[in-house]
Enzyme design. Sequence first.
Site, mmCIF file in Angstrom:
data_model
loop_
_atom_site.group_PDB
_atom_site.id
_atom_site.type_symbol
_atom_site.label_atom_id
_atom_site.label_comp_id
_atom_site.label_asym_id
_atom_site.label_seq_id
_atom_site.Cartn_x
_atom_site.Cartn_y
_atom_site.Cartn_z
ATOM 1 N N CYS A 113 0.821 -1.233 0.000
ATOM 2 C CA CYS A 113 0.000 0.000 0.000
ATOM 3 C C CYS A 113 0.844 1.268 0.000
ATOM 4 O O CYS A 113 0.379 2.344 -0.360
ATOM 5 C CB CYS A 113 -0.927 0.002 1.208
ATOM 6 S SG CYS A 113 -2.052 -1.393 1.180
ATOM 7 N N HIS A 263 -3.713 6.975 1.255
ATOM 8 C CA HIS A 263 -4.018 5.592 0.913
ATOM 9 C C HIS A 263 -5.288 5.213 1.673
ATOM 10 O O HIS A 263 -5.460 5.606 2.831
ATOM 11 C CB HIS A 263 -2.875 4.655 1.313
ATOM 12 C CG HIS A 263 -3.281 3.230 1.124
ATOM 13 N ND1 HIS A 263 -3.519 2.717 -0.121
ATOM 14 C CD2 HIS A 263 -3.583 2.251 2.010
ATOM 15 C CE1 HIS A 263 -3.929 1.477 -0.002
ATOM 16 N NE2 HIS A 263 -3.977 1.171 1.280
ATOM 17 N N ASN A 293 -9.918 -0.993 -1.856
ATOM 18 C CA ASN A 293 -8.483 -0.749 -1.653
ATOM 19 C C ASN A 293 -7.733 -1.260 -2.880
ATOM 20 O O ASN A 293 -7.694 -2.459 -3.128
ATOM 21 C CB ASN A 293 -8.035 -1.488 -0.390
ATOM 22 C CG ASN A 293 -6.562 -1.284 -0.081
ATOM 23 O OD1 ASN A 293 -5.852 -0.614 -0.825
ATOM 24 N ND2 ASN A 293 -6.101 -1.856 1.015
#
Length: 336
Positions: A113, A263, A293
């Site tokens: 991420c 993020h 995500n």
Amino acid sequence: MIRSKILSTGMYVPPKILKNADLSAFMDTSDEWIKQRTGIEQRHWVEVGTTTSDLALEASLAAISNAGIKKEELDMIILATLSPDHEFPGTACFLQKKLQVPLIPALDVRQQCTGFIYGLSIADQFIRTGTYKKILVVGAEVHSAGLEKSTSGREVTVLFGDGAGAVVLGATEVTELKSDSYLYSTHLHADGTYAEELWTPSGTGMKEKDRMTIKQIENGAIWPKMNGKAVFVHAVKRMPEVLIEALEKNELKIEDIDLFVFHQANLRIIDMIAKQFNIPEEKIFNTIQKYANTTAATIPIGLDEAVRAGKLKKGMLVASAAFGSGFTWASAIYRW
Ligand code: UT7
């Protein structure tokens, strides 16, 4: 003084949309649970056969076109992903082949991420030193092919979507430190103590005779595993911490930031950060509701959407922060 600047953005998501309720066809879950716990409403998943470098190519072509440059002007490709096309070679090489820009360096970043900010930081170092002038930085993921699509994998599977985002980072001469558009700083961290809190247990280097065994398939070691609570607790600690580090380095206050593109793994994580810093809702640009995500792609997708929605305009001061598997965490501050 030579600094780097985001010249353009681009993004791509595959056309197929899965609403939360669509996931109930193959696991015990519900729209209510997913929305309430994560804020996610839907995600895009590829059709079988589409790879990470395919999505990366579309996002890259958009970014190159939006920069008004020829792809031949690129000096380097950096691609962040946790879902590579193959174990080796790196997905940046497959993207390079599809873009048809041979000979320039092509580098994979494997920081999950946090990958896009790591990629941005690496590109920034090459530009600051005068080594390169234009670098393509991409975050791209095909998660759907690597998710356990059954009830035992639901905690992880419902969270992830496929997509790609890209920027062209270019050299710029900065004379006015407080008003010119450029990348102020990046801040990177990792703590491998927690590597097994969010990971795929199987793979090269296992204490097995072969890289892949029937046993690993049967016991589910080929699927991602997550200690969701541990990840959550660390994310709400590390993201604020690394955001403060970036603000302090640049002698800025939270109120000085015009837009936050974080993020997004869970809307509750973003809400907790917003509450902690008293950030008004309109200063945070979220896309997790639509895309879930998308790991390394989340921030560049957010930037591209924010530009196209008219929320991100020249002169604005932007902050990004990310946290994910590794554990890794990072931040960046830049004037658009
Ligand atoms: O970018 C990658 C980084 N990842 C993250 O940042 C994720 C961080 N963690 C999280 O976002 C949250 O921990 C989750 C969303 C993954 C889980 O939320 P939670 O509020 O911590 O739920 P939980 O794990 O405490 O689970 C609550 C219940 C459990 O059932 P019981 O034991 O109470 O009967 C789970 O089995 O919810 C169940 N559950 C589900 N139910 C329906 C777990 N996943 C699902 C699901 N659908 N998909």
